[in-house]
Motif scaffolding. Structure first.
Motif, PDB file in Angstrom:
ATOM      1  N   GLY A 119      29.488  56.886  49.134  1.00 36.59           N
ATOM      2  CA  GLY A 119      30.069  56.152  50.256  1.00 36.59           C
ATOM      3  C   GLY A 119      30.205  54.656  50.042  1.00 36.59           C
ATOM      4  N   LYS A 120      29.942  54.152  48.818  1.00 36.82           N
ATOM      5  CA  LYS A 120      30.038  52.720  48.553  1.00 36.82           C
ATOM      6  C   LYS A 120      31.439  52.371  48.054  1.00 36.82           C
ATOM      7  CE  LYS A 120      25.572  51.854  49.173  1.00 36.82           C
ATOM      8  NZ  LYS A 120      25.046  50.952  50.210  1.00 36.82           N
ATOM      9  N   TRP A 121      31.962  51.223  48.514  1.00 36.01           N
ATOM     10  CA  TRP A 121      33.262  50.742  48.059  1.00 36.01           C
ATOM     11  C   TRP A 121      33.211  49.238  47.891  1.00 36.01           C
ATOM     12  CZ3 TRP A 121      36.421  54.491  46.636  1.00 36.01           C
ATOM     13  CH2 TRP A 121      36.244  55.754  47.214  1.00 36.01           C
ATOM     14  N   PHE A 122      33.877  48.739  46.867  1.00 31.90           N
ATOM     15  CA  PHE A 122      33.946  47.291  46.665  1.00 31.90           C
ATOM     16  C   PHE A 122      34.725  46.657  47.821  1.00 31.90           C
ATOM     17  CE2 PHE A 122      33.847  48.110  41.830  1.00 31.90           C
ATOM     18  CZ  PHE A 122      32.467  47.982  41.796  1.00 31.90           C
ATOM     19  N   PRO A 123      34.177  45.625  48.462  1.00 33.45           N
ATOM     20  CA  PRO A 123      34.914  44.933  49.526  1.00 33.45           C
ATOM     21  C   PRO A 123      35.881  43.922  48.899  1.00 33.45           C
ATOM     22  CG  PRO A 123      32.726  43.987  49.297  1.00 33.45           C
ATOM     23  CD  PRO A 123      32.804  45.122  48.311  1.00 33.45           C
ATOM     24  N   ASP A 124      37.101  44.340  48.683  1.00 29.35           N
ATOM     25  CA  ASP A 124      38.068  43.518  47.954  1.00 29.35           C
ATOM     26  C   ASP A 124      38.187  42.115  48.524  1.00 29.35           C
ATOM     27  OD1 ASP A 124      38.529  46.317  47.338  1.00 29.35           O
ATOM     28  OD2 ASP A 124      40.310  45.652  46.270  1.00 29.35           O
ATOM     29  N   ALA A 125      38.274  41.996  49.854  1.00 37.11           N
ATOM     30  CA  ALA A 125      38.461  40.683  50.472  1.00 37.11           C
ATOM     31  C   ALA A 125      37.271  39.770  50.206  1.00 37.11           C
ATOM     32  CB  ALA A 125      38.685  40.849  51.981  1.00 37.11           C
ATOM     33  N   ILE A 127      35.196  39.923  47.682  1.00 37.95           N
ATOM     34  CA  ILE A 127      35.158  39.578  46.259  1.00 37.95           C
ATOM     35  C   ILE A 127      36.192  38.515  45.940  1.00 37.95           C
ATOM     36  CG2 ILE A 127      35.584  40.487  43.940  1.00 37.95           C
ATOM     37  CD1 ILE A 127      34.264  43.103  44.908  1.00 37.95           C
ATOM     38  N   VAL A 128      37.393  38.652  46.500  1.00 36.89           N
ATOM     39  CA  VAL A 128      38.429  37.630  46.301  1.00 36.89           C
ATOM     40  C   VAL A 128      37.956  36.297  46.864  1.00 36.89           C
ATOM     41  CG1 VAL A 128      40.743  36.914  46.992  1.00 36.89           C
ATOM     42  CG2 VAL A 128      40.345  39.254  46.207  1.00 36.89           C
ATOM     43  N   LYS A 129      37.314  36.303  48.038  1.00 35.31           N
ATOM     44  CA  LYS A 129      36.800  35.072  48.639  1.00 35.31           C
ATOM     45  C   LYS A 129      35.720  34.442  47.766  1.00 35.31           C
ATOM     46  CE  LYS A 129      34.659  33.254  52.860  1.00 35.31           C
ATOM     47  NZ  LYS A 129      34.141  33.610  54.218  1.00 35.31           N
ATOM     48  N   ALA A 130      34.857  35.267  47.194  1.00 35.69           N
ATOM     49  CA  ALA A 130      33.774  34.747  46.352  1.00 35.69           C
ATOM     50  C   ALA A 130      34.310  34.070  45.098  1.00 35.69           C
ATOM     51  CB  ALA A 130      32.822  35.885  45.969  1.00 35.69           C
ATOM     52  N   MET A 131      35.533  34.439  44.675  1.00 34.21           N
ATOM     53  CA  MET A 131      36.107  33.890  43.450  1.00 34.21           C
ATOM     54  C   MET A 131      37.261  32.931  43.732  1.00 34.21           C
ATOM     55  SD  MET A 131      35.977  37.330  41.078  1.00 34.21           S
ATOM     56  CE  MET A 131      36.301  36.447  39.554  1.00 34.21           C
ATOM     57  N   ALA A 132      37.320  32.400  44.956  1.00 39.81           N
ATOM     58  CA  ALA A 132      38.413  31.505  45.324  1.00 39.81           C
ATOM     59  C   ALA A 132      38.305  30.171  44.586  1.00 39.81           C
ATOM     60  CB  ALA A 132      38.399  31.270  46.833  1.00 39.81           C
ATOM     61  N   ASP A 133      39.445  29.625  44.208  1.00 39.88           N
ATOM     62  CA  ASP A 133      39.543  28.279  43.622  1.00 39.88           C
ATOM     63  C   ASP A 133      38.743  28.120  42.330  1.00 39.88           C
ATOM     64  OD1 ASP A 133      41.122  27.455  45.835  1.00 39.88           O
ATOM     65  OD2 ASP A 133      39.294  27.100  46.998  1.00 39.88           O
ATOM     66  N   ILE A 134      38.692  29.157  41.526  1.00 41.57           N
ATOM     67  CA  ILE A 134      37.954  29.045  40.267  1.00 41.57           C
ATOM     68  C   ILE A 134      38.881  28.570  39.152  1.00 41.57           C
ATOM     69  CG2 ILE A 134      36.283  30.804  40.926  1.00 41.57           C
ATOM     70  CD1 ILE A 134      37.767  32.713  39.010  1.00 41.57           C
ATOM     71  N   THR A 135      38.266  27.965  38.146  1.00 44.13           N
ATOM     72  CA  THR A 135      39.009  27.497  36.982  1.00 44.13           C
ATOM     73  C   THR A 135      39.214  28.615  35.977  1.00 44.13           C
ATOM     74  OG1 THR A 135      37.975  25.325  37.277  1.00 44.13           O
ATOM     75  CG2 THR A 135      39.076  25.743  35.169  1.00 44.13           C
ATOM     76  N   ALA A 136      38.168  29.412  35.770  1.00 47.20           N
ATOM     77  CA  ALA A 136      38.222  30.492  34.784  1.00 47.20           C
ATOM     78  C   ALA A 136      37.151  31.518  35.105  1.00 47.20           C
ATOM     79  CB  ALA A 136      38.028  29.951  33.375  1.00 47.20           C
ATOM     80  N   VAL A 137      37.318  32.718  34.559  1.00 45.32           N
ATOM     81  CA  VAL A 137      36.331  33.791  34.678  1.00 45.32           C
ATOM     82  C   VAL A 137      35.543  33.853  33.374  1.00 45.32           C
ATOM     83  CG1 VAL A 137      35.960  36.238  35.161  1.00 45.32           C
ATOM     84  CG2 VAL A 137      37.963  35.071  36.123  1.00 45.32           C
ATOM     85  N   VAL A 138      34.232  33.984  33.487  1.00 49.51           N
ATOM     86  CA  VAL A 138      33.356  34.049  32.317  1.00 49.51           C
ATOM     87  C   VAL A 138      32.613  35.381  32.325  1.00 49.51           C
ATOM     88  CG1 VAL A 138      31.424  32.988  31.084  1.00 49.51           C
ATOM     89  CG2 VAL A 138      33.029  31.550  32.365  1.00 49.51           C
TER      90      VAL A 138
END
Length: 298
Positions: A119-125, A127-138
């Motif tokens: 019953g677990k699902w990634f909360p897309d919104a 996760i997108v909010k947590a990665m807002a305005d980033i320069t790069a992914v590491v």
């Protein structure tokens, strides 16, 4: 490696320092908590680099056949001019049900069970909010994590990706025992609880990258500088099978997609490699491509 606060008068720390005076022992300390990290308190410029440090746990190694079951992200912010840490956001993690039972070896490695995922699902919104305005992914193994993360979250495919394993010259920083997370932490004098869980691996990577390099900047600043450079990738196409061992010894990697051995470096090094390949075997057709941090770990 002075990048965190640790009270030298605590009883445990006093005992650890006494033990370290003995040649027969070495002490590993826990990773610092977020509130113990050094972050510059003075005003900072607007020239910030926000790095989203990510890790995922999966049902297998192939993003085309297997699925992601855990995803974690934390944010490390550094000053682009001074290269020091100005903010650290602890990792958040989420689970997702792959709609299939986990292989036993995955449960044993991650301590994630099939029952934990029901019953677990990634909360897309979120996760997108947590990665807002980033320069790069590491990611510490960017080619692996990017394959799974961009399949589940396609928006991440358009961002620059950095590999903290390959885009940091760890041996030059004194880390000679390997490039894996646990090996690097051990050399730095730390241990990692809950290894092979996404949030723990993100926090370990964050602490390593926040560490101070010999030039006084955070290791993360050196990593970004390296990752931003354009380089060239050389493919030894049509290399005969008998050249395999020589290419491996020279540091070439095998690309299953291109069915060719390849290496990467600055233009001068790649020009020398092209000459070496033509002398190695007449059938080799060297192919060179320009790469940057948008495609390097794709």
């Amino acid at each position: 490696m002075s990048f965190y606060h640790l009270d030298p008068n605590r009883r445990g720390e006093r005992m650890a320092r006494r033990i370290e005076q003995l040649d027969d022992y070495r002490v590993l300390r826990r990773l610092p908590r977020p509130d113990e990290m050094w972050c510059r308190s003075m005003p900072v410029s607007n020239n910030e680099i926000r790095l989203a440090i990510v890790d995922c746990e999966t049902t297998g190694l192939d993003p085309e056949r297997n699925k992601m079951i855990e995803f974690a992200v934390g944010i490390l912010t550094i000053d682009a001019d001074m290269g020091d840490v100005i903010d650290v956001t602890p990792p958040q993690s989420w689970l997702e049900d792959p709609a299939e039972d986990l292989p036993f070896e995955i449960e044993r490695l991650t301590h994630i069970t099939s029952d934990m995922l029901i019953g677990k699902w990634f909360p897309d919104a979120a996760i997108v909010k947590a990665m807002a305005d980033i320069t790069a992914v590491v990611a510490h193994h960017a080619r692996f994590d990017r394959g799974f993360a961009t399949k589940r979250f396609p928006a991440l495919a358009s961002l620059p990706w950095i590999c903290s394993m390959d885009d940091v010259d760890w041996p030059a920083l004194g880390f000679t025992g390997g490039r894996g997370i646990n090996a690097l932490l051990t050399e730095a004098g730390f241990f990692l609880p809950n290894a092979h869980r996404a949030a723990a691996d993100v926090w370990a990577t964050t602490c390593l990258l926040a560490s101070t390099a010999p030039d006084g900047r955070a290791i993360a600043a050196q990593m970004v500088e390296t990752a931003r450079r354009q380089s060239e990738r050389l493919y030894a196409t049509r290399a005969p099978f008998e050249c395999k061992d020589m290419l491996k010894a020279a540091g070439y990697r095998w690309s299953p997609e291109r069915k060719a051995w390849w290496t990467e470096g600055d233009p001068e090094r790649i020009a020398n490699e092209r000459s070496w390949l033509t002398r190695l075997a007449g059938s080799i057709r060297p192919l060179t491509e320009r790469v940057d941090w948008f495609v390097r770990h794709g």
